[in-house]
Design a protein around this motif. Structure first.
Motif, mmCIF file in Angstrom:
data_model
loop_
_atom_site.group_PDB
_atom_site.id
_atom_site.type_symbol
_atom_site.label_atom_id
_atom_site.label_comp_id
_atom_site.label_asym_id
_atom_site.label_seq_id
_atom_site.Cartn_x
_atom_site.Cartn_y
_atom_site.Cartn_z
ATOM 1 N N GLU A 66 86.694 32.486 45.665
ATOM 2 C CA GLU A 66 86.849 33.274 46.968
ATOM 3 C C GLU A 66 87.947 34.922 46.493
ATOM 4 O O GLU A 66 87.621 36.167 47.170
ATOM 5 N N ARG A 67 88.590 34.372 45.627
ATOM 6 C CA ARG A 67 89.836 35.259 44.905
ATOM 7 C C ARG A 67 88.876 36.132 44.238
ATOM 8 O O ARG A 67 88.419 37.502 43.910
ATOM 9 N N GLN A 104 81.816 36.819 39.011
ATOM 10 C CA GLN A 104 81.416 34.763 40.139
ATOM 11 C C GLN A 104 79.766 34.324 39.936
ATOM 12 O O GLN A 104 79.184 35.315 38.576
ATOM 13 N N GLU A 105 79.332 33.270 39.773
ATOM 14 C CA GLU A 105 79.095 32.159 39.061
ATOM 15 C C GLU A 105 78.252 31.575 40.832
ATOM 16 O O GLU A 105 78.569 31.556 41.636
ATOM 17 N N PRO A 106 76.857 31.798 40.304
ATOM 18 C CA PRO A 106 76.178 31.806 41.874
ATOM 19 C C PRO A 106 76.325 29.542 42.186
ATOM 20 O O PRO A 106 76.883 28.707 40.834
ATOM 21 N N ALA A 153 88.986 32.192 33.420
ATOM 22 C CA ALA A 153 88.472 33.884 32.648
ATOM 23 C C ALA A 153 88.613 34.830 34.041
ATOM 24 O O ALA A 153 89.224 35.604 33.020
ATOM 25 N N TYR A 154 89.351 34.215 35.216
ATOM 26 C CA TYR A 154 90.612 35.172 36.154
ATOM 27 C C TYR A 154 91.553 35.401 35.666
ATOM 28 O O TYR A 154 91.465 36.322 35.545
ATOM 29 N N PHE A 155 92.065 34.151 34.620
ATOM 30 C CA PHE A 155 93.889 34.436 34.260
ATOM 31 C C PHE A 155 93.249 35.349 33.291
ATOM 32 O O PHE A 155 94.702 35.740 32.939
#
Length: 653
Positions: free
Chosen positions: A433-434, A443-445, A470-472
């Motif tokens: 969600e973030r 995003q990944e499926p 990856a987000y960090f």
């Protein structure tokens, strides 16, 4: 019918006037109703009752269990016949108590009046193990009137005596739990049974009118001595001491260095002596407040339950499992069991907030996954690092085993399905969600952790960890870009004062700024300008700030900047001689062979004394002269006294 009172006769006469003549039969007793008892039987019965009473009050086992009764609590002895005069006997001197000297130093007279107009005795808080032991001994033997003052001193036990306080709090007790329960019933103290059920609290919650104490410390001290039997006086004093020590533990636990140890000790005290003091221990934990939340959260992690029901029952009956459940109960009583409420309660304390976020990485409560992501980009480095490490603990390692439940399908068949989502599932949903809101390109499926052939898909299991890493990295790169732009903007200012002010603001927001080395040239240039303008104090401050920024990146250059700051500050004219000497001594310890240090020392030696120093020297000289004059006068008086005594002692011719 036997008439004894005139009023009865009048009532009967009135009834007779209203109707037929009443049939009244007067019976007169001429003897006793019961046959006489022999005097010997009465004496025998009295002796038996007296023997039973003495066994009840003076049981040797009970006396040994409770210890010596204080003088004011002991019953008044019966007067005996005055013996005949006899030869005096030799009486041994009483043996001095080993803690009597320490106790006398703790005891003092207070200003306020005590009970019945007597002055109340005040005790100082313990400062060392000996004085703490003296207070405990006084609580056992001192008069009843001094017990509140002793309890107050124990409640103010300092942090340094925590090991002694913990040992006394967890010490074994010889008296039975039933005896403690009998005493606490007088104040409405709720003592749990062996199943952990609190009877008084249950009755109060269900509409019964019962006496329930919410503060054992105050209620025990307010209990009149006449309501405590002799057999329970020692237990009463032990309960007062325990309640006072629980108050001291709650105060000590607010210090960050002691919070974990205090929470451990209080959870252990809740189950010592079969849980007698559990109700008051719970109040001490809640009195400790927000510092107890991280420790309680870590200890709320219950041991894993085996599949076998008998083994699971054994685990649930263990102290570790019950303490974990009790920690959860206390968090619930404090309204801090829900992660958003707990985080909101400590958000103004960065140290406590970082500790709480790290605790969620240990316990891994499902509902804490999303709140952790709200702090992974916090401006405070400590909080940011704790939130990221805790969330990675949710998504790293082997996948947790989900609880299963049996589902009945159409046609009578049954199958198993997950009973609830695991902490890994909550973390996966939160990170997806973030990323969908802030970085859709990462995003990944969606995928299933169970492949078509029934095996586990390891690539899909690692998806939450990949997304989190990856987000960090993305938010960290954005942070560095933003901070670098702020630094470049500050360095591009044409006015040096504006540049320094902007850099100071950046350091105030983020003391651990990664590009700190880029700030040093500007601070050094500002220090040179301040020194040239005669502002040596400001120049020394800027040089010290530059040295602190380079303490890890370039220690050698940091030392040189610190040395220069010391030499610049030593040149301040208004500085006292003692302060200048201390600065140069520190500089000499940093660089003993540096020529600039030797030159500064030489300049100090040649510097003329200031008016303040001259005044000090003049006052010191006058004081020394007055001392010498007084000494000479005393020596002269002594000589005259010795001469007069010699003349008086000489024989007359």
């Amino acid at each position: 019918m036997h008439l004894r009172r005139p009023l009865s006769a009048l009532l009967l006469a009135a009834c007779a006037a209203c109707g037929d003549d009443p049939q009244v039969e007067v019976v007169t007793r001429t003897g006793d109703a019961a046959p006489p008892v022999a005097a010997a039987d009465l004496v025998t019965r009295a002796q038996m009752l007296r023997a039973d009473r003495e066994r009840e009050v003076g049981d040797p086992a009970l006396e040994a269990l409770l210890g010596e009764v204080p003088a004011d609590d002991a019953p008044t002895p019966r007067p005996t016949r005055i013996p005949r005069a006899s030869a005096p006997e030799l009486v041994e001197a009483p043996v001095a108590e080993p803690l009597a000297g320490v106790l006398s130093g703790l005891r003092g007279m207070s200003v306020g009046p005590g009970p019945e107009g007597q002055p109340a005795v005040a005790y100082a808080a313990a400062s060392d193990p000996e004085s703490f032991a003296a207070l405990l001994e006084a609580a056992r033997k001192a008069p009843q009137a001094e017990l509140p003052a002793i309890a107050d001193a124990l409640a103010r036990t300092p942090t340094e005596l925590w090991p002694e306080l913990e040992a006394r709090l967890l010490a074994a007790r010889k008296a039975r739990k039933a005896d403690y329960k009998a005493l606490l019933a007088g104040i409405g103290g709720d003592v749990p049974n062996r199943y952990g059920h609190f009877e008084l609290a249950w009755k109060r919650a269900h509409g019964f009118t019962v006496k329930l104490s919410e503060d054992w410390y105050a209620d025990l001290l307010a209990l009149p001595p006449g309501r405590v039997s002799k057999a329970l006086r020692g237990i009463h004093r032990d309960c007062v001491v325990t309640a006072a020590l629980l108050r001291a533990a709650a105060t000590i636990g607010r210090e960050p260095a002691r919070s974990e140890a205090v929470v451990d000790a209080l959870l252990a005290a809740a189950y010592s002596h079969e849980g007698t003091f559990r109700d008051e221990v719970g109040r001490a934990i809640r009195r400790l407040g927000e510092p107890a939340i991280p420790g309680l959260l870590r200890r709320s992690l219950t041991p894993p339950l085996p599949a076998d029901e008998k083994e699971a029952a054994t685990v649930k009956a263990s102290d570790a499992y019950r303490k974990a459940e009790y920690a959860r109960v206390q968090l619930d009583r404090m309204d801090r069991l829900h992660p958003p409420k707990a985080i909101a309660a400590v958000r103004d304390d960065p140290r406590l907030l970082a500790d709480l976020l790290a605790a969620y990485g240990v316990v891994r409560i499902e509902e804490a996954a999303a709140p952790l992501l709200a702090h992974v980009d916090a401006p405070i480095p400590r909080v940011r690092a704790a939130a990221r490490a805790a969330f990675l603990a949710y998504v790293q390692g082997p996948a947790p085993r989900a609880e299963r439940k049996t589902v009945r399908l159409l046609g009578g068949r049954t199958t198993e399905a997950p009973a609830r989502l695991t902490h890994r599932d909550f973390a996966r949903l939160a990170i997806r969600e973030r990323i969908a809101a802030e970085a859709p390109d990462l995003q990944e499926p969606e995928c299933s952790t169970i492949a078509a052939d029934g095996t586990r898909d390891r690539v899909c299991e690692a998806q939450p960890e990949r997304l989190a890493v990856a987000y960090f990295a993305r938010i960290e790169a954005a942070r560095r870009t933003r901070e670098q732009a702020q630094v470049d903007d500050a360095l591009a200012q044409p006015d040096r004062v504006t540049t320094v002010a902007m850099l100071d603001a950046l350091l105030a927001d983020n003391p651990e700024l990664e590009m700190r080395a880029q700030l040093v040239p500007s601070y050094e240039a500002a220090a040179d300008e301040a020194e040239a303008a005669g502002e040596r104090r400001r120049a020394a401050g800027l040089l010290r700030k530059s040295a602190a920024l380079l303490s890890e990146a370039d220690p050698g250059r940091s030392t040189r900047l610190r040395l220069r700051a010391l030499l610049v500050e030593a040149e301040i004219d208004e500085l006292p001689a003692q302060g200048r000497a201390m600065l140069l001594a520190t500089a000499e310890s940093l660089a003993p062979d540096d020529p600039s240090v030797h030159a500064a020392l030489a300049r100090v030696a040649e510097r003329p004394a200031t008016a303040e120093e001259a005044g000090l020297r003049r006052r010191f000289g006058l004081l020394l002269l007055a001392f010498a004059s007084g000494l000479a006068i005393l020596l002269g008086l002594g000589y005259l006294l010795r001469a007069s005594r010699t003349r008086a002692a000489a024989p007359a011719i």
